[in-house]
Write a protein that holds these residues in place. Structure first.
Motif, PDB file in Angstrom:
ATOM      1  N   SER A  89       0.830  -1.209   0.000  1.00 50.64           N
ATOM      2  CA  SER A  89       0.000   0.000   0.000  1.00 50.64           C
ATOM      3  C   SER A  89       0.862   1.256   0.000  1.00 50.64           C
ATOM      4  CB  SER A  89      -0.908   0.005   1.235  1.00 50.64           C
ATOM      5  OG  SER A  89      -1.590   1.247   1.351  1.00 50.64           O
ATOM      6  N   ASP A 115       1.802  -1.526  -6.580  1.00 45.35           N
ATOM      7  CA  ASP A 115       0.914  -0.842  -5.631  1.00 45.35           C
ATOM      8  C   ASP A 115      -0.482  -1.435  -5.809  1.00 45.35           C
ATOM      9  OD1 ASP A 115      -0.826   0.930  -4.308  1.00 45.35           O
ATOM     10  OD2 ASP A 115       0.502   2.635  -4.652  1.00 45.35           O
ATOM     11  N   HIS A 145      -3.254  -0.515  -4.864  1.00 48.50           N
ATOM     12  CA  HIS A 145      -4.323   0.458  -5.074  1.00 48.50           C
ATOM     13  C   HIS A 145      -4.412   0.905  -6.532  1.00 48.50           C
ATOM     14  CE1 HIS A 145      -4.844   0.667  -0.757  1.00 48.50           C
ATOM     15  NE2 HIS A 145      -3.556   0.896  -0.622  1.00 48.50           N
TER      16      HIS A 145
END
Length: 272
Positions: A170, A214, A216
């Protein structure tokens, strides 16, 4: 395997992190197999034996397969691979008291951004990861590495915040991270002459992947995104853009002190 040789260490002070450290050792299997050569088995046992036993809290064993084949078959194969490692540990006196997890995870799907060397990537996914959960290291002090702004910095000093931590995979700042950054921003506004680079770092990726994904964004820019998150937060706290830059360094600057120190973002002073 997993340990990297530290070739360059311009680093100076680090405070002890409270998070538990993980050290990961991977052992690789041939296609559709869950047996290993004797030297591979010896290597994974040596990995445990050469680790400071006073720091080992638990051992976790996770088996994986490549992305080919049906789910049910791959879960069984990955579990058998994990069992192979557990059985070898038990033969060598490593007890189930510290082995808390033996789990087959099934297939590892190939990331959309990987289009080259797919056979090599698949070979790396046919593996077992042995995860050692270690007690935190004692406080390490080296000159020139600080956990707050000082009165008399020099170019090259590093500012490392104990609570500037991220969840695995994250780039989103945690509540504790924001609280520490807010305090840092107030100090930076007092010391208006300091300019700095925000450096993002990661741990635990294979050598052939210098950067991590990542979760996200799905992009392989995790250290970059972590550094940018700190940059944007400091802008929000009125620190001028002209005083700072940011850059992701991936896994290229390990400290050689354990993975808990490599999942970090730090400020490096570039001008006084």
């Amino acid at each position: 395997m997993m340990f990297r040789i530290l070739k360059y260490l311009p680093l100076l002070f680090i405070g002890m992190l409270q998070a538990q450290e993980e050290v990961i050792h991977s052992v690789y299997f041939e296609f559709d197999k869950f047996s290993l050569k004797p030297e591979q088995l010896q290597g994974v046992v040596d990995f445990i034996r050469t680790t400071d036993s006073t720091r080992i809290e638990t051992i976790e064993i996770f088996g994986y397969c490549d992305d080919r084949g049906k789910d049910a078959y791959n879960f069984k194969l990955s579990q058998n691979r994990a069992n192979t490692i557990q059985e070898e540990f038990l033969k060598n006196g490593i007890t189930n008291k510290v082995i808390v997890t033996i789990e087959g995870k099934g297939r590892i799907m190939i990331d959309d951004d990987i289009v080259e060397n797919i056979p090599e990537v698949r070979s790396k996914n046919r593996r077992v990861d042995v995860v050692l959960n270690l007690k935190p290291l004692p406080k390490i002090q080296l000159p020139g590495y600080y956990n707050s702004i000082q009165k008399n910095h020099v170019v090259g000093d590093h500012i490392y915040l104990d609570n500037l931590l991220f969840d695995r995979g994250s780039s989103v700042l945690t509540f504790k991270s924001k609280a520490d950054l807010a305090k840092l921003a107030k100090l930076l506004l007092r010391h208006k002459n300091i300019e700095f680079e925000i450096q993002g770092h990661i741990c635990c990726t294979p050598r052939y992947q210098k950067e991590a994904v990542d979760r996200h964004t799905g992009k392989r820019k995790l250290s970059h995104n972590r550094a940018e998150a700190v940059y944007k937060y400091l802008i929000l706290k009125k620190v001028p853009k002209s005083r700072m830059t940011f850059k992701g360094y991936g896994n290229s600057v390990p400290l050689g002190k354990g993975t808990e120190y490599d999942r970090r973002v730090e400020l490096v002073i570039t001008k006084i």
